[in-house]
Every structure is written in C-alpha cells, then in structure tokens.
Design a protein around this motif. Sequence first.
Motif, PDB file in Angstrom:
ATOM      1  N   UNK A  54     -25.504  61.233 -39.711  1.00 28.35           N
ATOM      2  CA  UNK A  54     -25.907  60.580 -38.471  1.00 28.35           C
ATOM      3  C   UNK A  54     -26.077  59.080 -38.677  1.00 28.35           C
ATOM      4  N   UNK A  55     -26.641  58.686 -39.795  1.00 24.44           N
ATOM      5  CA  UNK A  55     -26.785  57.258 -40.093  1.00 24.44           C
ATOM      6  C   UNK A  55     -25.436  56.560 -40.120  1.00 24.44           C
ATOM      7  N   UNK A  56     -24.456  57.198 -40.728  1.00 28.17           N
ATOM      8  CA  UNK A  56     -23.104  56.633 -40.756  1.00 28.17           C
ATOM      9  C   UNK A  56     -22.524  56.599 -39.349  1.00 28.17           C
ATOM     10  N   UNK A  57     -22.705  57.673 -38.582  1.00 25.54           N
ATOM     11  CA  UNK A  57     -22.210  57.714 -37.213  1.00 25.54           C
ATOM     12  C   UNK A  57     -22.800  56.615 -36.344  1.00 25.54           C
ATOM     13  N   UNK A  58     -24.080  56.352 -36.512  1.00 25.91           N
ATOM     14  CA  UNK A  58     -24.740  55.281 -35.762  1.00 25.91           C
ATOM     15  C   UNK A  58     -24.166  53.932 -36.170  1.00 25.91           C
ATOM     16  N   UNK A  79     -38.072  66.080 -38.101  1.00 32.22           N
ATOM     17  CA  UNK A  79     -39.231  65.538 -37.381  1.00 32.22           C
ATOM     18  C   UNK A  79     -38.864  64.186 -36.784  1.00 32.22           C
ATOM     19  N   UNK A  80     -39.651  63.769 -35.817  1.00 41.14           N
ATOM     20  CA  UNK A  80     -39.417  62.445 -35.217  1.00 41.14           C
ATOM     21  C   UNK A  80     -39.540  61.346 -36.271  1.00 41.14           C
ATOM     22  N   UNK A  81     -40.497  61.478 -37.162  1.00 42.29           N
ATOM     23  CA  UNK A  81     -40.696  60.466 -38.208  1.00 42.29           C
ATOM     24  C   UNK A  81     -39.484  60.395 -39.138  1.00 42.29           C
ATOM     25  N   UNK A  86     -34.560  57.372 -40.632  1.00 41.93           N
ATOM     26  CA  UNK A  86     -33.110  57.317 -40.789  1.00 41.93           C
ATOM     27  C   UNK A  86     -32.524  56.245 -39.886  1.00 41.93           C
ATOM     28  N   UNK A  87     -33.049  56.108 -38.652  1.00 38.35           N
ATOM     29  CA  UNK A  87     -32.564  55.076 -37.736  1.00 38.35           C
ATOM     30  C   UNK A  87     -32.728  53.681 -38.344  1.00 38.35           C
ATOM     31  N   UNK A  90     -29.940  53.245 -40.775  1.00 42.38           N
ATOM     32  CA  UNK A  90     -28.674  53.098 -40.054  1.00 42.38           C
ATOM     33  C   UNK A  90     -28.514  51.684 -39.504  1.00 42.38           C
ATOM     34  N   UNK A  91     -29.586  51.122 -38.990  1.00 42.03           N
ATOM     35  CA  UNK A  91     -29.544  49.753 -38.471  1.00 42.03           C
ATOM     36  C   UNK A  91     -29.168  48.790 -39.603  1.00 42.03           C
ATOM     37  N   UNK A  92     -29.632  49.077 -40.781  1.00 42.30           N
ATOM     38  CA  UNK A  92     -29.386  48.232 -41.952  1.00 42.30           C
ATOM     39  C   UNK A  92     -27.940  48.333 -42.465  1.00 42.30           C
ATOM     40  N   UNK A  93     -27.309  49.463 -42.302  1.00 37.46           N
ATOM     41  CA  UNK A  93     -26.001  49.722 -42.922  1.00 37.46           C
ATOM     42  C   UNK A  93     -24.829  49.735 -41.937  1.00 37.46           C
ATOM     43  N   UNK A  94     -23.708  50.441 -42.248  1.00 32.91           N
ATOM     44  CA  UNK A  94     -22.520  50.620 -41.392  1.00 32.91           C
ATOM     45  C   UNK A  94     -21.457  51.546 -42.032  1.00 32.91           C
ATOM     46  N   UNK A  95     -20.624  52.338 -41.314  1.00 33.07           N
ATOM     47  CA  UNK A  95     -19.634  53.311 -41.861  1.00 33.07           C
ATOM     48  C   UNK A  95     -18.668  53.941 -40.831  1.00 33.07           C
TER      49      UNK A  95
END
Length: 117
Positions: A54-58, A79-81, A86-87, A90-95
């Motif tokens: 999901x992180x990569x997808x984002x 969990x929400x946490x 992970x969000x 994801x904001x920090x990275x890219x894929x």
Amino acid sequence: MSTSSYKALTAEIATNMKKLGGGIPDVMQAFGAMNKAANSSGALDHKTKELIALGIGIAARCDGCIGFHTKALVKLGVTRAEFEEMLGVAVYMGGGPSVMYAANAIAAFEEFSADAE
C-alpha cells in the motif's frame, strides 16, 4: 485517476482485470502466482507485506492499488495507528505497480474501439 468510492473503483478494476486476463492469460496467471508468492508469510507476515504494498501504491499514485491493498489490510485487522504510520512512510517515499492501469487501459481500448466500428 481520482475516485470518490474505492469500493466502486475496485469492483470496476476487478471486472477489467478479468477482461485483461482473457487477452493475456499467461501474463495474468503469472502475476497472480507472483502475488501469492510475494504475500505468503515468511520472515514478514502478510499484513506487513500489505502495508509495504500500500505504501508503494500511494507513492506511485495508484488508486487501484490503494483500494485493493486497503481492503486487504482492513480484512487483516490493521489498526488505524498502523495504517497512519505507514502513510507517513509512503509520503516520504515513492514506487510503482502498473497492472491496475493495464486493466483500465483494456477498458479504454474497448470504449474507443466501439466508437471506431
């Protein structure tokens, strides 16, 4: 592509992926086998692997990936946490997976082909 309903988007992409599989069955069967192998538990459990996906997808801005992997994570009890952490990564990275856009491309091909007939 932006969506207001990920449930509708994933249903639409699933339909398009079936059509894509009809045209390139060997590729889609291999993709399915890779999905199964990549997500089977090993040193990392399935939930952790879905969080990574999901992180990569984002980071790749893939709405289909966001829908399918979020749905899987909810079923896996994220969990929400955990999700929010992970969000942040994801904001920090890219894929980038492209099968979602290939599935949408087959729908576009059908739409434009119908106009050409």
